[in-house]
Write a protein that holds these residues in place. Structure first.
Motif, mmCIF file in Angstrom:
data_model
loop_
_atom_site.group_PDB
_atom_site.id
_atom_site.type_symbol
_atom_site.label_atom_id
_atom_site.label_comp_id
_atom_site.label_asym_id
_atom_site.label_seq_id
_atom_site.Cartn_x
_atom_site.Cartn_y
_atom_site.Cartn_z
ATOM 1 N N LEU A 269 -16.633 -14.102 3.117
ATOM 2 C CA LEU A 269 -15.289 -13.732 2.270
ATOM 3 C C LEU A 269 -15.817 -13.212 0.630
ATOM 4 O O LEU A 269 -15.444 -12.385 0.322
ATOM 5 C CB LEU A 269 -14.172 -14.758 2.085
ATOM 6 N N ALA A 270 -16.663 -14.086 0.232
ATOM 7 C CA ALA A 270 -17.307 -13.768 -1.155
ATOM 8 C C ALA A 270 -18.264 -12.719 -1.150
ATOM 9 O O ALA A 270 -18.151 -11.699 -2.049
ATOM 10 C CB ALA A 270 -17.964 -14.936 -1.685
ATOM 11 N N GLU A 271 -18.957 -12.424 -0.203
ATOM 12 C CA GLU A 271 -19.805 -11.349 0.032
ATOM 13 C C GLU A 271 -18.972 -9.923 0.210
ATOM 14 O O GLU A 271 -19.463 -9.159 -0.570
ATOM 15 C CB GLU A 271 -20.601 -11.660 1.350
ATOM 16 N N TYR A 272 -18.100 -9.789 0.987
ATOM 17 C CA TYR A 272 -17.508 -8.765 1.322
ATOM 18 C C TYR A 272 -16.092 -8.432 0.252
ATOM 19 O O TYR A 272 -15.545 -7.441 0.131
ATOM 20 C CB TYR A 272 -17.096 -8.499 2.720
ATOM 21 N N GLY A 273 -15.846 -9.467 -0.466
ATOM 22 C CA GLY A 273 -14.558 -9.318 -1.622
ATOM 23 C C GLY A 273 -13.361 -8.855 -0.671
ATOM 24 O O GLY A 273 -12.913 -9.421 0.208
ATOM 25 N N ASP A 274 -12.646 -7.687 -1.529
ATOM 26 C CA ASP A 274 -11.380 -7.354 -0.906
ATOM 27 C C ASP A 274 -11.565 -6.492 0.440
ATOM 28 O O ASP A 274 -10.509 -5.943 0.948
ATOM 29 C CB ASP A 274 -10.612 -6.607 -1.978
ATOM 30 N N GLU A 275 -12.699 -6.280 0.876
ATOM 31 C CA GLU A 275 -12.812 -5.654 2.067
ATOM 32 C C GLU A 275 -13.032 -6.517 3.314
ATOM 33 O O GLU A 275 -12.892 -6.072 4.299
ATOM 34 C CB GLU A 275 -14.270 -4.835 2.150
ATOM 35 N N ALA A 276 -12.820 -7.794 3.042
ATOM 36 C CA ALA A 276 -12.986 -8.777 4.016
ATOM 37 C C ALA A 276 -11.479 -9.612 4.224
ATOM 38 O O ALA A 276 -10.711 -9.691 3.204
ATOM 39 C CB ALA A 276 -13.995 -9.803 3.966
ATOM 40 N N LYS A 277 -11.248 -10.043 5.426
ATOM 41 C CA LYS A 277 -10.054 -10.647 5.611
ATOM 42 C C LYS A 277 -10.265 -11.662 6.838
ATOM 43 O O LYS A 277 -10.846 -11.401 7.927
ATOM 44 C CB LYS A 277 -8.779 -9.690 6.174
ATOM 45 N N ALA A 278 -9.918 -12.742 6.458
ATOM 46 C CA ALA A 278 -9.738 -13.992 7.490
ATOM 47 C C ALA A 278 -8.769 -13.677 8.538
ATOM 48 O O ALA A 278 -7.451 -13.378 8.224
ATOM 49 C CB ALA A 278 -9.625 -15.346 6.625
ATOM 50 N N ILE A 279 -9.112 -14.141 9.927
ATOM 51 C CA ILE A 279 -8.110 -14.048 10.994
ATOM 52 C C ILE A 279 -8.076 -15.166 11.728
ATOM 53 O O ILE A 279 -9.252 -15.657 12.239
ATOM 54 C CB ILE A 279 -8.235 -12.837 11.691
ATOM 55 N N ALA A 280 -7.039 -15.836 11.967
ATOM 56 C CA ALA A 280 -6.811 -17.067 12.856
ATOM 57 C C ALA A 280 -6.283 -16.602 14.110
ATOM 58 O O ALA A 280 -6.887 -16.087 14.996
ATOM 59 C CB ALA A 280 -6.230 -18.102 12.094
ATOM 60 N N GLY A 281 -4.944 -16.798 14.246
ATOM 61 C CA GLY A 281 -4.312 -16.568 15.581
ATOM 62 C C GLY A 281 -4.052 -15.175 15.786
ATOM 63 O O GLY A 281 -3.851 -14.261 16.678
ATOM 64 N N HIS B 195 -14.217 -5.600 7.088
ATOM 65 C CA HIS B 195 -14.683 -6.788 7.736
ATOM 66 C C HIS B 195 -13.614 -7.898 8.193
ATOM 67 O O HIS B 195 -12.714 -8.237 7.172
ATOM 68 C CB HIS B 195 -15.595 -7.502 6.905
ATOM 69 N N LEU B 196 -13.592 -8.278 9.512
ATOM 70 C CA LEU B 196 -12.887 -9.384 9.765
ATOM 71 C C LEU B 196 -13.630 -10.549 10.090
ATOM 72 O O LEU B 196 -14.393 -10.526 10.602
ATOM 73 C CB LEU B 196 -11.636 -8.999 11.095
ATOM 74 N N VAL B 197 -13.168 -11.802 9.486
ATOM 75 C CA VAL B 197 -13.975 -13.117 9.585
ATOM 76 C C VAL B 197 -12.894 -13.854 10.517
ATOM 77 O O VAL B 197 -11.842 -14.601 10.097
ATOM 78 C CB VAL B 197 -14.014 -13.719 8.124
ATOM 79 N N ASP B 198 -13.360 -14.142 11.840
ATOM 80 C CA ASP B 198 -12.781 -14.719 12.797
ATOM 81 C C ASP B 198 -12.848 -16.429 12.529
ATOM 82 O O ASP B 198 -14.072 -16.713 12.564
ATOM 83 C CB ASP B 198 -13.250 -14.356 14.220
ATOM 84 N N LEU B 199 -11.817 -17.031 12.487
ATOM 85 C CA LEU B 199 -11.948 -18.535 12.085
ATOM 86 C C LEU B 199 -11.709 -19.458 13.393
ATOM 87 O O LEU B 199 -11.712 -20.660 13.323
ATOM 88 C CB LEU B 199 -10.677 -18.891 11.059
ATOM 89 N N ARG B 200 -11.632 -18.694 14.657
ATOM 90 C CA ARG B 200 -11.425 -19.666 15.897
ATOM 91 C C ARG B 200 -12.588 -20.484 16.160
ATOM 92 O O ARG B 200 -12.184 -21.559 16.750
ATOM 93 C CB ARG B 200 -11.236 -18.612 16.950
#
Length: 292
Positions: A21-33, A50-55
């Motif tokens: 999240l820090a590396e990609y800034g506002d281009e990144a979004k965490a996704i859970a469900g 960029h989507l960062v999957d938290l599963r």
């Protein structure tokens, strides 16, 4: 429609997720469900590179009763897990009662506690519950961990106090001990729809039978969930059985700013519905506190 193209990341730990999240800034979004984010991506109401999957983050899942009586719920815990939890029903009954109102069981099987809080939909149940119970949100970023009161966490329409490189890791619900009553009421066009208006009530009686703690939450009636604090303050020290529930509903919904209006109803209609939901929730909570 299909979402815009993105790069997919599946970190194995919270620190790795935060680093992405820090590396990609506002281009990144965490996704859970993904129950809120995926439809928005598909309709191109939102787009991220960029989507960062938290599963895979097991550390974000679980329900723990702490020594002080509070209950911690991991951000990655599904709503279905909350619904099945005997511990939640016993220690955080308002959260337990709100959960079946969220969408349908398929949504609750994938939707997460943290996802609902981070999405911060003004008509959603979990933000209102967290606000009503004075919950605290825990986060992680490259700068370390911090705790944010629910009242400071919800900042506006689909917005929170989370920084771009910050991950919601869990939420803690403080204990409500003694003779307490809890209720949630909402009105929706169809079962599973977001509420047109809703209310949460939590109250506690002192040894003399008078109110010594009171919280009234409102959702669907503004840019974010809110508390009817002037009404709460006025009720402290009163005998709940003597209170006029309808008047409490009117008081709690007086002077609201930016009540939404759309094809489901005008602002005045939503306000009237909200007042009725407060009155219903108040009666149920009082009944529970007085008679168990």
């Amino acid at each position: 429609m299909k979402p815009a193209s993105f790069e997919y990341h599946a970190p194995s730990g919270a620190d790795e997720a935060v680093a992405l999240l820090a590396e990609y800034g506002d281009e990144a979004k965490a996704i859970a469900g993904g129950q809120s984010l995926v439809p928005m991506l598909a309709l191109r109401l939102a787009a991220f590179g960029h989507l960062v999957d938290l599963r895979r983050l097991d550390e974000l899942r679980g329900i723990e009763r702490r020594a002080d009586g509070s209950v911690w719920v991991g951000a990655g815990t599904t709503q279905a897990t909350v619904q099945r939890s005997d511990g939640i029903r016993a220690a955080v009954p308002l959260l337990a009662r709100a959960t079946p109102l969220i969408g349908h069981f398929q949504i609750r099987s994938r939707g997460t506690v943290g996802g609902s809080l981070a999405h911060a939909d003004s008509a959603a149940e979990y933000p209102a519950v967290a606000l009503t119970l004075d919950a605290e949100v825990q986060t992680l970023s490259p700068r370390g961990r911090r705790t944010i009161p629910a009242a400071a966490f919800l900042t506006g329409v689909w917005s929170t106090a989370l920084a771009e490189d910050e991950l919601l890791t869990g939420v803690t619900f403080p204990p409500w001990n003694g003779r307490c009553g809890f209720a949630i009421e909402e009105f929706a066009r169809r079962s599973g729809d977001f509420a047109i208006a809703g209310a949460t009530v939590a109250l506690r009686l002192g040894a003399d039978g008078r109110l010594d703690r009171c919280a009234i939450g409102l959702f669907g009636l503004g840019p974010t969930a809110s508390r009817a604090r002037p009404t709460e303050t006025a009720l402290l020290g009163s005998e709940p059985a003597e209170a006029d529930a309808d008047e409490i509903g009117r008081s709690a919904t007086t002077g609201l700013d930016a009540v939404p209006r759309d094809l489901h109803g005008s602002a005045s209609y939503r306000t009237r519905v909200g007042a009725a939901m407060v009155a219903r929730a108040w009666r149920r909570a009082v009944q529970e506190a007085l008679h168990g």
